[in-house]
Design an enzyme around this catalytic site. Structure first.
Site, short mmCIF file in Angstrom:
data_model
loop_
_atom_site.label_atom_id
_atom_site.label_comp_id
_atom_site.label_asym_id
_atom_site.label_seq_id
_atom_site.Cartn_x
_atom_site.Cartn_y
_atom_site.Cartn_z
N GLU A 29 -4.62 -4.94 -6.72
CA GLU A 29 -5.69 -5.78 -6.19
C GLU A 29 -6.98 -4.99 -6.12
O GLU A 29 -6.99 -3.78 -5.88
CB GLU A 29 -5.36 -6.32 -4.79
CG GLU A 29 -5.26 -5.22 -3.73
CD GLU A 29 -4.94 -5.76 -2.37
OE1 GLU A 29 -4.06 -6.63 -2.28
OE2 GLU A 29 -5.55 -5.29 -1.38
N ASP B 222 0.81 -1.22 0.00
CA ASP B 222 0.00 0.00 0.00
C ASP B 222 0.85 1.27 0.00
O ASP B 222 0.45 2.29 -0.56
CB ASP B 222 -0.91 0.02 1.23
CG ASP B 222 -1.97 -1.06 1.18
OD1 ASP B 222 -1.71 -2.11 0.57
OD2 ASP B 222 -3.05 -0.86 1.75
#
Length: 889
Positions: free
Chosen positions: A539, A472
């Site tokens: 994702e 992230d």
């Protein structure tokens, strides 16, 4: 200082339908490496490798007064300890010994206490191979979590072997007892909860394991060599792109001197492949006392190489490297690997004002399409499980598996190589891995050693196409620079990215903007929306409850309906946005009609899963290389029985999401854009298709009256998507109606057949959106599907053939009704007339719909042993087709 390295041995050839031969090959390999494999003359040292799997015991350190110098002595008594087979986490060992039972059922996991508040002893005895001249013995640990004291024969090898993903190696030549029993003791300190250590984490997508996967989770290996040991062989392959008619290969390996004096060895190698010339090379190497050094051989030029290609692009061809170190004509060590000649490259392309990472293989554009893999909650795997994951990915038409921190399953890498499945490895998000601005000095060392260990294990494989340094968020500049220096030192030949989320790093090249809960198919197609199919995504995905037959395996009947606390316990982690399936449930009730029970919920969920995953992969594929460059569906599978994200469930039962994906990614596919009404033909192969004919027809429900038909001649260029038509607004439709798309070749054979259920009141998205959800303002009306007349006129027959422990069933379905559709028909091979579906299993097609008079033939492949001695039956059910079962002849 301990020397770290990796053991790289030639993996067994494996596919799902050959799992029996895999087991035989694996057993033979273990016998081979455990034996004395000498070369040269009779004076050679014993050369071999053995996994130390049996003879182990586990117990809590609490209340045990004896220390490692005592516990690690041969003959120490372990009465009252728990026998375990390595590798094994603490919890896995306790479950195997029935200390904690049936922990995946209902809410039983809550009954397991916190196992991280104490340390744990592992103890084992093993017989070492006999000694020869110059004999060296090495203990190698591929995974201990999180830190450990290691003792051998009463002597401490390491007071602090730290790092879940770090490989640890020790020269134990002076401590081992050749040809005799030896004792090894490992005192494990578990990782901290909440992912505060650089360990293996499931973050918010699953409950934490009560032991945080503490223990000896990777292979423990005793390796025997002569004075010079070889480590980490690797072949870097470079193509003269855009040409691919030759390749330059550079062979690397580390050599280690186990003695206190200089040693000179001849290191020679062969590169071989059936049908191709064998390449030989060698050089003399002199190492100082205790020295470890990388050896690089002169580049080798190969003409007309057999290239490794991803699934649907071509064959994943592999070569074999064998390296050998000889001292005075006596073999000191041998290492072997398989590798592929291929080259992945990256480039950037701007879409919607952002620069996106895009990839090529051997000069050809490649759209990576895959799912996020996670291992079992107890971190267990075996050859058959690994082979099934790879086969399911391949059967769905996907080409990629993302490994977000789930690193270290090296057999999975071997299988990916052999099946053309690309790997997307990297470290995990939302944990100590991501909070590197607060690392201690020890954590910094662990992180760098983890990258070194994991890149060494991955780099010789054909399947990894890149590496993610961060998920992230990117690492700090200092840590990122060190990471990149490690990759350069290891000659990492694939592209890398700093992280995979543009929200934290505008130049990441990948996005992770969600969604993570259910959204209607139009979201994927509407490229003005966050999360839609543009750019490159690390994702995103949607909720996907499993089929009812799976739910019945982990929830009591009273918990299956109405949806219960136990149901929610099997969603995401408590107190996260994912601890219920509220968004998904609301969509079922509003789109398909309010669910009336567990069975009704499940049949509608299968429809919703199918349409959603189909649209997801269709949208990403339809925009490829112009607006989209790669996608990872969150998730591929589940680490335990879950009602959340997956393309197939924990039990390997393929459901609506599986078959929707399989439909969307067929080699040549016709697809409908829910947002614009455009129709696309996607060719996922490197072979163009000409003389195709595409037809779009609209039909009312329930009578199937045709309201519109359009036909186009189509050429489908290789590895490309083409927009072939836009369907007009059609009048006279029922509130729920069908759109049928067909693509046929010049002989009239069907290339792609795709049925959509649509609504005159389509799904509409609202303006509100965040990182995991976009609001739905209006739901489509699919309740008309419930008015389809029951169709008992579906004729079915099945025959089967057997070979090598596997069976192939050939299923023929014919809709003999003169006017009624057989909608969303699910053939299943079951063990007995009233048994459950045989798992694992693959079908050539499933969830099919047949117009009146139409027939289809489907094949199913499974292992005979999974019938459990019961007769094979074919069970047929459908949305409007009553369930029946027939024996298979």
């Amino acid at each position: 200082m301990p020397v770290r390295g990796t053991l790289l041995v030639k993996g067994a050839r494996a596919t799902f339908v050959q799992y029996v031969s895999i087991l035989v090959t694996t057993f033979a390999l273990l016998l081979m490496v455990g034996a004395c494999a000498t070369g040269g003359d009779a004076r050679a040292a014993t050369v071999g490798s053995a996994k130390l799997t049996s003879g182990w015991a586990l117990r809590s350190a609490t209340g045990l007064a004896d220390a490692g110098d005592v516990i690690s002595r041969v003959g120490y008594g372990t009465a009252g300890w728990h026998p375990v087979t390595l590798p094994s986490t603490v919890l896995a060992g306790l479950v195997d010994n029935r200390v904690h039972q049936n922990i995946y059922f209902g809410q039983n996991l809550k009954k397991v206490p916190d196992l991280t508040t104490q340390k744990w002893w592992y103890r084992g005895e093993f017989k070492a191979a006999a000694s020869g001249p110059g004999q060296a013995y090495w203990l190698r640990f591929k995974g201990i979590s999180y830190r450990a004291q290691i003792w051998l024969n009463g002597t401490r090898l390491d007071a602090n072997a730290v790092g879940t993903l770090v490989h640890h190696e020790y020269d134990v030549s002076k401590l081992i007892r050749p040809g005799e029993a030896n004792a090894l003791a490992i005192l494990v300190t578990p990782p901290a909860h909440a992912c505060k250590d650089l360990s293996i984490c499931t973050v918010d997508w699953n409950h934490e394991a009560p032991d945080m996967n503490a223990g000896v989770w990777g292979d423990t290996i005793l390796e025997t060599t002569g004075p010079i040991a070889l480590r980490d062989p690797y072949v870097r392959t470079v193509l003269p792109l855009p040409a691919t008619d030759s390749a330059d290969l550079t062979v690397y390996a580390d050599a280690v001197n186990a003695t206190k004096a200089p040693v000179t060895a001849k290191v020679s190698g062969t590169i071989s492949k059936a049908g191709h010339p064998t390449i030989t090379f060698s050089q003399n190497v002199t190492l100082g006392a205790g020295e470890r050094r990388e050896i690089a051989f002169k580049p080798l030029h190969v003409k007309k190489p057999a290239l490794w290609w991803p699934h649907q692009y071509g064959k994943p061809e592999l070569y074999h490297l064998k390296l050998r170190a000889d001292i005075d004509k006596a073999t000191s060590d041998i290492k072997e690997i398989d590798f592929g000649i291929r080259q992945f490259t990256d480039y950037r392309k701007s879409v919607n004002g952002t620069s996106w990472a895009a990839y090529k293989v051997n000069g050809q554009n490649v759209l990576f399409r895959g799912g996020g893999y996670v291992w079992d909650l107890l971190q267990r795997w075996d050859t058959r499980t690994n082979a099934t994951h790879i086969q399911y990915v391949k059967d769905m038409g996907l080409n990629t598996i993302r490994l977000e921190g789930t690193l270290g399953n090296e057999e999975l890498y071997d299988l990916a190589d052999r099946n053309g499945i690309m790997l997307m490895p990297g470290f995990v998000c939302c944990s100590a891995w991501q909070k590197d601005n607060a690392w201690t000095a020890e954590q910094t060392k662990v992180a760098m050693a983890s990258l070194d260990s994991q890149m060494r294990a991955l780099r010789h494989h054909a399947s990894p196409f890149m590496w993610n340094y961060g998920s992230d968020e990117p690492p700090t500049p200092a840590h990122l620079a060190t990471y990149k220096n490690i990759a350069a030192k290891l000659h990492w030949q694939n592209p890398t990215v700093d992280n995979v989320a543009t929200w934290s790093n505008p130049d990441a090249g990948m996005k992770m903007d969600g969604p993570y809960v259910w959204e209607p198919p139009v979201l994927w197609w509407d490229t003005t929306r966050v999360g839609s199919a543009f750019g490159t995504t690390g994702e995103e995905g949607t909720q996907a409850p499993p089929p009812l037959e799976s739910v019945q395996k982990f929830l009591a009947p009273s918990d299956q309906w109405p949806l219960s606390d136990a149901w929610n316990f099997h969603a995401g982690r408590p107190s996260t946005p994912f601890d219920t399936t509220t968004h998904y449930d609301k969509a079922i009730d509003n789109r398909y009609g309010k669910a009336t029970g567990a069975a009704d919920y499940a049949r509608k969920a299968e429809l919703q899963n199918y349409e959603n995953t189909r649209a997801f992969f269709e949208a990403w594929s339809a925009h490829k290389y112009t607006r989209s460059f790669g996608t990872i569906f969150w998730m591929l599978n589940n680490s335990w029985p879950s009602v959340q994200w997956n393309l197939y469930d924990y039990f390997f039962k393929p459901g609506g999401g599986y078959f929707g994906t399989k439909k969307a990614t067929e080699p040549v596919h016709i697809a409908y854009d829910y947002n614009t009404g455009k129709v696309h033909v996607v060719n996922s192969t490197l072979t163009s298709r000409a003389d195709l004919q595409a037809t779009a027809t609209f039909h009312t429900i329930p009578d199937l009256t045709q309201r519109h038909s359009t036909t186009r001649s189509v050429t489908a260029p290789a590895n490309a998507s083409s927009e072939i038509m836009k369907v007009p607004a059609v009048g006279g439709l029922s509130p729920t109606y069908f759109i049928r798309l067909q693509l046929k070749d010049s002989s009239g054979a069907v290339v792609s057949d795709n049925l959509y259920w649509n609504s005159t009141r389509p799904d509409e998205l609202g303006p509100k959106s965040d990182w995991h959800h976009t609001e739905v303002k209006t739901y489509a009306d699919f309740s008309g599907l419930n008015s389809l007349p029951a169709n008992p006129a579906l004729a079915a027959s099945a025959t089967r053939t057997s070979a090598n422990g596997n069976e192939t069933a050939t299923i023929k379905l014919t809709n003999t009704s003169p006017k009624n559709l057989a909608f969303f028909v699910r053939p299943e091979i079951t063990a007995g007339a009233d048994g459950t579906e045989v798992l694992p299993i693959t079908y050539s097609d499933n969830y099919v719909s047949l117009w009146p008079g139409e027939s289809t033939t489907i094949t199913a492949t499974y292992a005979t042993r999974d019938l459990g001695g019961k007769p094979a039956h074919l069970r047929i059910r459908g949305y409007n087709v009553p369930t029946k079962s027939i024996p298979i002849s």
